[in-house]
Structures are given as C-alpha cells and as structure tokens.
Design a protein around this motif. Structure first.
Motif, PDB file in Angstrom:
ATOM      1  N   LYS A  92       0.829  -1.194   0.000  1.00  0.00           N
ATOM      2  CA  LYS A  92       0.000   0.000   0.000  1.00  0.00           C
ATOM      3  C   LYS A  92       0.864   1.245   0.000  1.00  0.00           C
ATOM      4  O   LYS A  92       1.871   1.313   0.686  1.00  0.00           O
ATOM      5  CB  LYS A  92      -0.926   0.001   1.228  1.00  0.00           C
ATOM      6  N   LEU A  93       0.427   2.243  -0.776  1.00  0.00           N
ATOM      7  CA  LEU A  93       1.115   3.515  -0.787  1.00  0.00           C
ATOM      8  C   LEU A  93       0.630   4.360   0.380  1.00  0.00           C
ATOM      9  O   LEU A  93      -0.532   4.284   0.778  1.00  0.00           O
ATOM     10  CB  LEU A  93       0.834   4.258  -2.099  1.00  0.00           C
ATOM     11  N   SER A  94       1.517   5.169   0.914  1.00  0.00           N
ATOM     12  CA  SER A  94       1.142   6.080   1.984  1.00  0.00           C
ATOM     13  C   SER A  94       0.225   7.161   1.424  1.00  0.00           C
ATOM     14  O   SER A  94       0.132   7.357   0.204  1.00  0.00           O
ATOM     15  CB  SER A  94       2.384   6.728   2.593  1.00  0.00           C
ATOM     16  N   LEU A 101       1.167  10.956  -6.344  1.00  0.00           N
ATOM     17  CA  LEU A 101       0.856  10.265  -7.600  1.00  0.00           C
ATOM     18  C   LEU A 101      -0.297  10.953  -8.321  1.00  0.00           C
ATOM     19  O   LEU A 101      -0.245  11.141  -9.551  1.00  0.00           O
ATOM     20  CB  LEU A 101       0.501   8.800  -7.312  1.00  0.00           C
ATOM     21  N   ALA A 102      -1.340  11.340  -7.581  1.00  0.00           N
ATOM     22  CA  ALA A 102      -2.485  12.011  -8.195  1.00  0.00           C
ATOM     23  C   ALA A 102      -2.072  13.343  -8.810  1.00  0.00           C
ATOM     24  O   ALA A 102      -2.501  13.693  -9.921  1.00  0.00           O
ATOM     25  CB  ALA A 102      -3.582  12.228  -7.151  1.00  0.00           C
ATOM     26  N   SER A 124       8.372  14.533   0.771  1.00  0.00           N
ATOM     27  CA  SER A 124       9.593  13.803   1.106  1.00  0.00           C
ATOM     28  C   SER A 124      10.155  13.131  -0.139  1.00  0.00           C
ATOM     29  O   SER A 124       9.410  12.711  -1.030  1.00  0.00           O
ATOM     30  CB  SER A 124       9.314  12.741   2.172  1.00  0.00           C
ATOM     31  N   LYS A 125      11.470  13.041  -0.184  1.00  0.00           N
ATOM     32  CA  LYS A 125      12.122  12.380  -1.319  1.00  0.00           C
ATOM     33  C   LYS A 125      11.680  10.922  -1.406  1.00  0.00           C
ATOM     34  O   LYS A 125      11.600  10.342  -2.484  1.00  0.00           O
ATOM     35  CB  LYS A 125      13.641  12.477  -1.173  1.00  0.00           C
ATOM     36  N   ASP A 129      10.660   8.689  -4.633  1.00  0.00           N
ATOM     37  CA  ASP A 129      11.510   7.518  -4.882  1.00  0.00           C
ATOM     38  C   ASP A 129      10.666   6.252  -4.973  1.00  0.00           C
ATOM     39  O   ASP A 129      10.906   5.383  -5.824  1.00  0.00           O
ATOM     40  CB  ASP A 129      12.553   7.359  -3.774  1.00  0.00           C
ATOM     41  N   LEU A 130       9.659   6.133  -4.084  1.00  0.00           N
ATOM     42  CA  LEU A 130       8.791   4.956  -4.091  1.00  0.00           C
ATOM     43  C   LEU A 130       7.997   4.882  -5.389  1.00  0.00           C
ATOM     44  O   LEU A 130       7.869   3.803  -5.990  1.00  0.00           O
ATOM     45  CB  LEU A 130       7.838   5.002  -2.888  1.00  0.00           C
ATOM     46  N   LEU A 131       7.480   6.011  -5.844  1.00  0.00           N
ATOM     47  CA  LEU A 131       6.700   6.028  -7.080  1.00  0.00           C
ATOM     48  C   LEU A 131       7.576   5.720  -8.294  1.00  0.00           C
ATOM     49  O   LEU A 131       7.131   5.066  -9.239  1.00  0.00           O
ATOM     50  CB  LEU A 131       6.023   7.389  -7.242  1.00  0.00           C
TER      51      LEU A 131
END
Length: 214
Positions: A92-94, A101-102, A124-125, A129-131
C-alpha cells in the motif's frame, strides 16, 4: 531473368485471430495495432481481428482490454470481487505517496516544487523515490527555468495498472464526485485539470545520462 517473389496470401480471419491471440497472450506489455501489424501477415485487417478476439472473449472470465495504447488480456471486471481474496495484497502507498501520484498524473509535467505547492506541504524524497521504484512515475525532462528542475510524469505501467488507455482517460470532476472521492461544497472556480502527457511548452527532454532527480 529475375524471379518475382510470390506474396503470401493473408491468413484466413480465424487463423489471423489465433495468431494475434497468441501474440497478445505472450507479450510482456500491451501490444498496439502497429505492433500486431508488424507480426501478422501483410494485408491482415488488424482492427477486424481484434474485434473478433474481443467478441470471442466477451462472455468469458478473461477479456481483451485496451490499455496504455495497446491491447492485453485482463480479468473480466465483474469477477474482481471474487478474486480479491486469493491474490496477495499489494504494497500500500502512503497517503503522501497517493497524493503525490495524483498530482503527477493530473498536472504532468510537474516539478517537485510544484507538487509541494499544490499539496501545501514538503514532499519527502521517499514518496517520489517509491513512485519511481513502482514504475508508475518517471523523470520526463527539465524546466526551462533557473535551476533546471526535473519534471515528473506517469508511465505506461501506470496506465496498465489502472486500466487506462491514456492519461486523458483519468476521471474528471463529475466522475470523481460519482465515485465519492470528492464530497461537500467545492470552492468557486474549482476544477480538475485535464491531464495530458504531451511535452510541456517550457520543458526540455532529459539528455543521455541525465537521470538524476533534483
């Protein structure tokens, strides 16, 4: 006297559909009509072949879907609730990553500073980075402004995951309201941007080896 090569006649529609079906099934990513035309015998009516495959699969558990500008087999939408229990839950994304993302999807090309301005908080970086790691967001280019900040946009993998053919298929304001994602009274003049992945007027593409984010 030189011999003229004999052109092979097009495959019968049923055989062309079988070959196209196999190509789509084996492909690691959605195939466009041009991809299929390059692999099918010359003269094949690709749209007609795709239509035949779509009709054949329409009543089945797997359907032919148009995603990310191409075609791929996907689970029939009405079966999704019955399958959720047997599929491992995806990471799950935070909330911050989802908001980021949106913003990237609807405002692309967008810089990190612009994301922060829209969200009203520092991004936050780790969220970006996660995306980037998921493959849903990519580095697009650099703004023609002081500092040459990196711009971000979505990827074909993003479209594929969310079942979209193009970013212009993202839901608009009325659809978001209908889904219950926007509730209450909205400020006067509120609008949802019309997303596009076209190059920005003030954006330069990344050069070779220019892959470092700001």
């Amino acid at each position: 006297m030189s011999r003229v090569a004999k052109a092979h006649p097009p495959l019968p529609p049923s055989e062309a559909a079988r070959l196209a079906e196999a190509l789509i099934f084996c492909a690691p990513a959605p195939l466009s009509e041009a991809d299929l035309a390059a692999r099918l015998p010359a003269g094949t009516d690709v749209p007609a072949v795709l239509g035949e495959i779509a009709r054949a699969y329409a009543p089945r558990g797997i359907t032919l879907a148009r995603v990310a500008g191409g075609y791929a087999f996907r689970t029939a939408p009405d079966l999704a609730p019955a399958l959720r229990g047997g599929v491992p839950e995806a990471r799950k994304l935070s909330r911050a990553a989802l908001e980021t993302l949106a913003i990237v999807a609807y405002h692309q090309p967008v810089t990190r500073a612009e994301i922060e301005e829209i969200r009203g908080v520092t991004t936050s970086k780790g969220s970006l980075d996660l995306l980037l790691e998921t493959g849903w967001v990519r580095l697009r280019g650099r703004r023609r402004t002081p500092g040459r900040p990196v711009t971000y946009g979505t990827t074909p993998a993003f479209l594929d995951h969310f079942g979209l053919d193009a970013v212009s298929d993202l839901p608009g304001l009325d659809e978001l309201k209908g889904l219950g994602l926007i509730e209450g009274r909205l400020p006067a003049g509120f609008r949802v941007p019309q997303p596009s992945d076209d190059a920005g007027a003030d954006e330069d593409p990344l050069g070779p080896g220019d892959a470092a984010a700001d």
